[in-house]
Design an enzyme around this catalytic site. Structure first.
Site, short mmCIF file in Angstrom:
data_model
loop_
_atom_site.label_atom_id
_atom_site.label_comp_id
_atom_site.label_asym_id
_atom_site.label_seq_id
_atom_site.Cartn_x
_atom_site.Cartn_y
_atom_site.Cartn_z
N PHE A 153 0.83 -1.22 0.00
CA PHE A 153 0.00 0.00 0.00
C PHE A 153 0.86 1.27 0.00
CE2 PHE A 153 -2.57 2.82 3.09
CZ PHE A 153 -3.19 3.51 2.06
N ILE A 154 1.68 1.43 1.01
CA ILE A 154 2.49 2.66 1.08
C ILE A 154 3.60 2.59 0.03
CG2 ILE A 154 3.83 4.17 2.60
CD1 ILE A 154 2.36 2.83 4.97
N SER A 192 6.74 3.26 13.01
CA SER A 192 5.32 3.42 13.24
C SER A 192 5.10 4.16 14.55
CB SER A 192 4.69 2.03 13.33
OG SER A 192 3.42 2.10 13.91
N TYR A 243 4.48 -7.14 17.19
CA TYR A 243 4.67 -6.29 16.00
C TYR A 243 5.36 -4.99 16.41
CZ TYR A 243 3.46 -2.39 13.02
OH TYR A 243 3.53 -1.22 12.30
N LYS A 267 9.26 -3.15 15.49
CA LYS A 267 9.57 -1.78 15.04
C LYS A 267 10.53 -1.11 16.03
CE LYS A 267 7.12 -1.59 11.27
NZ LYS A 267 7.79 -1.65 9.97
C1 UD1 Z 1 -3.02 -0.18 14.33
C2 UD1 Z 1 -2.06 -0.86 15.24
C3 UD1 Z 1 -0.70 -0.19 15.09
C4 UD1 Z 1 -0.25 -0.29 13.65
C5 UD1 Z 1 -1.29 0.28 12.72
C6 UD1 Z 1 -0.91 -0.09 11.31
C7 UD1 Z 1 -3.33 -1.75 17.11
C8 UD1 Z 1 -3.57 -1.68 18.58
N1 UD1 Z 1 -2.53 -0.82 16.63
O1 UD1 Z 1 -3.13 1.19 14.73
O2 UD1 Z 1 0.21 -0.84 15.93
O3 UD1 Z 1 0.97 0.40 13.48
O4 UD1 Z 1 -2.59 -0.26 13.00
O5 UD1 Z 1 -1.70 0.55 10.39
O6 UD1 Z 1 -3.85 -2.61 16.43
N2 UD1 Z 1 -11.41 0.52 14.86
C9 UD1 Z 1 -12.74 0.21 14.97
N3 UD1 Z 1 -13.24 -0.80 14.19
C10 UD1 Z 1 -12.47 -1.52 13.33
C11 UD1 Z 1 -11.09 -1.19 13.23
C12 UD1 Z 1 -10.60 -0.18 14.01
O7 UD1 Z 1 -13.47 0.84 15.74
O8 UD1 Z 1 -12.98 -2.43 12.67
C13 UD1 Z 1 -10.87 1.61 15.68
C14 UD1 Z 1 -9.73 1.18 16.59
O9 UD1 Z 1 -10.23 0.68 17.79
C15 UD1 Z 1 -8.96 2.49 16.73
C16 UD1 Z 1 -9.18 3.18 15.37
O10 UD1 Z 1 -10.33 2.57 14.81
O11 UD1 Z 1 -9.51 3.26 17.74
C17 UD1 Z 1 -8.01 3.01 14.43
O12 UD1 Z 1 -7.70 1.63 14.36
P1 UD1 Z 1 -6.65 1.03 13.33
O13 UD1 Z 1 -6.99 1.48 11.95
O14 UD1 Z 1 -6.58 -0.44 13.57
O15 UD1 Z 1 -5.30 1.75 13.71
P2 UD1 Z 1 -4.51 1.81 15.13
O16 UD1 Z 1 -5.15 0.96 16.15
O17 UD1 Z 1 -4.31 3.23 15.45
#
Ligand code: UD1
Length: 379
Positions: free
Chosen positions: A45-46, A162, A186, A190
């Site tokens: 992707f990136i 990250s 993971y 990093k």
């Molecule tokens: C996540 C990873 C992070 C990684 C990054 C890569 C975790 C705890 N962290 O970041 O280590 O570097 O992805 O891109 O997994 N959410 C929902 N529903 C969903 C998916 C996500 O509500 O189906 C919420 C999550 O709870 C969070 C936000 O959306 O609050 C962003 O989630 P996500 O896109 O997975 O990113 P990160 O958790 O920030």
């Protein structure tokens, strides 16, 4: 097609040695656009977005990718987008950084001025279930890469780190000199790789290494031809929303609605992937223009926090699609709010994100509606 067949690289057609390379003299005069860059994980992707930007800037690019979580079609689309005059500057090798023979083939055929290292596994949940896989892939692969870069005299690297290295930050925005902490295997890969990079640079000050800490990359190239295409059920928010919008998934689970935020959902710093790709060009410019940069980390984020529910609303507006949501308990390990301090990147890289969540959602939707099944045909 043999993985290494499309090679008739610039270095094969120009007889040069490592020590007397014509480009070396130009390095300090901002002639970086004629440089040759190895991009590991460049089919992802990136990676694809960065490779496209590199080609548009005139760089010669070689990709090495094991296609574990990506497809060659993505690289073909990058070639099309770059156009016939630029696409000849792109070489693609199927190869795995854990396999030294693959690295030898790539490094022995082309002389690289710098490496952008994206290749790695990144699913948090999977890393908890299969830690050895993550340590093997991310750590061994990168150690091998350092070994071959040293062997072939290429000591300039931009590394994909990250925001995960901030763990659960006690204060926000996250500043680069915060104490680092990992929450899962993971994240530890990093964090360990950042430490390894710092040690390697300390031992040999000829190295110039930039660690880029990405916040939450989303969106897609404005053409809608390349974008994120995760295998299986997406772990991350935006690919999940996108799949609900095109009817592949019925409902978005919102993880946590009782956070101490304005609407109860968690806050993240979403950044347009095109801005992120630009950040890599800015990092390369710094690497090529300055002698003593050491090993230095920069956040790539917008500095603005957006909640999950705000992101859903922005995507609904951009797509005209209703995204059904189900409020669910918090996801273990998630932080309440994470966003970047952007000062250091602005000051030292001259880079700043241009796009907001409206453009991120617009471009993500454009990619989704043109490619509802990603790079694959509808099953
Ligand atoms: C996540 C990873 C992070 C990684 C990054 C890569 C975790 C705890 N962290 O970041 O280590 O570097 O992805 O891109 O997994 N959410 C929902 N529903 C969903 C998916 C996500 O509500 O189906 C919420 C999550 O709870 C969070 C936000 O959306 O609050 C962003 O989630 P996500 O896109 O997975 O990113 P990160 O958790 O920030």
């Amino acid at each position: 097609m043999s993985p290494f067949s499309p090679l008739l690289s610039w270095s094969q057609t120009h007889s040069t040695t490592l020590t007397h390379h014509p480009l070396m003299a130009l390095e300090n005069h901002h002639q970086e656009s004629s440089n040759s860059i190895l991009v590991t994980g460049g089919a992802g992707f990136i990676g694809t977005h960065t490779v496209l930007q590199l080609l548009n800037e005139g760089y010669r690019v070689s990709i090495i990718d094991n296609l574990d979580n990506s497809v060659e079609d993505a690289v073909d689309r990058v070639r099309d987008l770059a156009g016939s005059s630029r696409s000849g500057n792109l070489q693609f090798h199927v190869g795995d950084l854990r396999n030294k023979e693959d690295l030898e083939k790539v490094f022995s055929r082309t002389r690289f001025d710098a490496v952008i290292h994206f290749a790695g596994l990144k699913a948090v949940g999977e890393s908890v279930a299969k830690p050895s896989l993550y340590y093997n892939n991310n750590l061994i692969g990168t150690l091998n890469l350092f070994e071959f870069m040293t062997k072939y005299g290429c000591k300039k690297m931009v590394f994909s780190s990250s925001a995960t290295v901030y763990g659960q930050p006690e204060t926000i925005p996250c500043v680069e000199d915060f104490q680092l902490m990992a929450m899962n295997p993971y994240g530890r890969t990093k964090l360990f790789l950042e430490e390894i990079a710092r040690d390697i640079q300390k031992a040999d000050p000829e190295w110039r290494i930039i660690l880029l800490r990405y916040f939450n990359p989303v969106g897609a190239d404005m053409s809608g031809q390349i974008g994120e295409d995760p295998k299986g059920i997406p772990n991350n928010l935006m690919p999940y929303i996108q799949q609900v919008a095109v009817g592949r998934l019925p409902v978005l689970n919102v993880f946590g609605y009782d956070y101490p935020t304005k609407d109860g959902s968690a806050i993240r710093d979403y950044i347009h992937v095109v801005d992120l790709a630009d950040g890599h060009i800015a990092a390369l410019r710094k690497i090529f223009s300055k002698d003593h940069i050491g090993c230095v980390a920069y956040n790539l984020g917008t500095g603005r926090g957006t909640s999950v529910l705000e992101m859903v609303a922005a995507f609904e507006k951009a797509s005209g699609k209703k995204i059904p949501v189900k409020l669910c308990p918090r996801r273990p390990g998630d932080a309440t709010a994470v966003y970047a301090s952007t000062e250091k990147a602005k000051k030292e890289l001259g880079w700043k994100a241009k796009y907001g969540i409206e453009e991120m959602c617009r471009d993500q939707w454009n990619w989704a509606r043109k490619n509802p099944w990603g790079y694959r045909p509808q099953p």
